[in-house]
Design a protein around this motif. Structure first.
Motif: not given
Length: 316
Positions: A43-53, A260-264, A267-269, A282-288
């Motif tokens: 959440q926090q990293a995503l808000e930074k990327q989007l510039g919105q809550p 735009r969302l996929a990029g945000a 970057a957050a992941v 134990g979570t494996l990041p992907i963000a495809n």
């Protein structure tokens, strides 16, 4: 020609301003589950990327169908998104004949964010100390053990059903409303088996109240190096199935906004602090990409249609 140029200019201006207000992510399950952990980490990293809550909207019920339908019916403007697991993209349409929509047609894929390898966890009250001990105990007590799940038709339900069949244990399914009640039932020995992601059971495993006896992954989890993989304990592939969490928007969302969302999210992941938390849980990041996610959805929907038909799973 003038009208066409004006229309394109308007669309470009609208995209360049996106997002202009908070973005809502609908989570179609109760707080405290695997998806909630993933989203809170991001959440926090995503808000930074989007510039919105980023607002989390919990809309649980009907195996996630209520919250999913809320997004299906939302305006395709990029301000209402779905954070869903495997079930709500490629399974439920084969379990609920009257669901009323096909998620592959009604949603626009944005990104498959993470995979959460499932653990085979057993009640601490059992005499079994490892998977072999549990398998022997279950075989010796056919029809006497229970397994919990976060709901009928979920990946943990289908996985535990196939494990029970593989052992010939005839275990009884006890569905709960979400993951946490199932964990508490395992601690209380009301159920003796629960298939769950590590983030959900980490505290209880560390306290010794329940035992993790196998992980459905190619390699052991860094957070649980002592727990063998399902392959190491002799479980055939495909008995304990994978779960993942992905993001989608309503069908008709502007492709530029989807990218735009996929990029945000990507970057957050990939944020170092987020990656550290994922490893701990134990979570494996992907963000495809949207195209990669769409392809995986098509492939897995075909596979799950066959699994549901073969196992005969129904909603109780």
């Amino acid at each position: 020609m003038v009208l066409a140029v004006a229309s394109l200019s308007f669309a470009a201006a609208a995209f360049s301003a996106y997002p202009e207000r908070p973005v809502k992510i609908v989570l179609p399950y109760p707080p405290g589950g695997g998806g909630d952990l993933v989203l809170r980490n991001l959440q926090q990293a995503l808000e930074k990327q989007l510039g919105q809550p980023v607002i989390v909207d919990y809309k649980a019920g009907a195996a996630g169908n209520i919250g999913t339908l809320d997004v299906v019916n939302a305006a395709p403007d990029g301000y209402t998104l779905l954070m869903g697991p495997t079930n709500n993209f490629v399974i439920n349409q084969f379990l609920f004949p009257k669901m009323g929509f096909d998620p592959l047609a009604a949603l626009t894929p944005v990104s498959l964010l993470v995979e959460q390898p499932y653990l085979v966890t057993i009640a601490g009250a059992l005499p079994a100390r490892d998977y072999a001990g549990f398998a022997d105990y279950a075989k010796a007590h056919p029809g006497k053990l229970n397994y919990g799940s976060p709901g009928a038709g979920t990946v943990p339900h289908v996985s535990a059903l196939m494990l029970s069949d593989q052992l010939g244990a005839r275990m009884v399914h006890v569905p709960y409303k979400g993951s946490q009640p199932g964990v508490q039932a395992l601690v209380a020995n009301d159920v003796q088996l629960l298939i769950a992601s590590y983030g959900i059971v980490a505290g209880q495993v560390a306290a010794g109240r329940i035992r993790a006896v196998a992980v459905a992954a190619d390699q052991r989890l860094p957070a649980l190096p002592q727990v063998p993989t399902t392959g190491e304990v002799g479980l055939p592939p495909g008995v304990i199935l994978a779960n993942w969490w992905g993001i989608a928007a309503p069908r008709g969302t502007d492709p530029a906004i989807v990218e735009r969302l996929a990029g945000a999210f990507r970057a957050a992941v990939n944020d170092p602090d987020v990656q550290r938390k994922f490893v701990e849980q134990g979570t494996l990041p992907i963000a495809n990409s949207p195209a990669q996610f769409a392809g995986r959805l098509r492939d897995e929907a075909r596979a799950w249609k066959d699994i549901i038909a073969r196992t005969g799973v129904t909603i109780e």
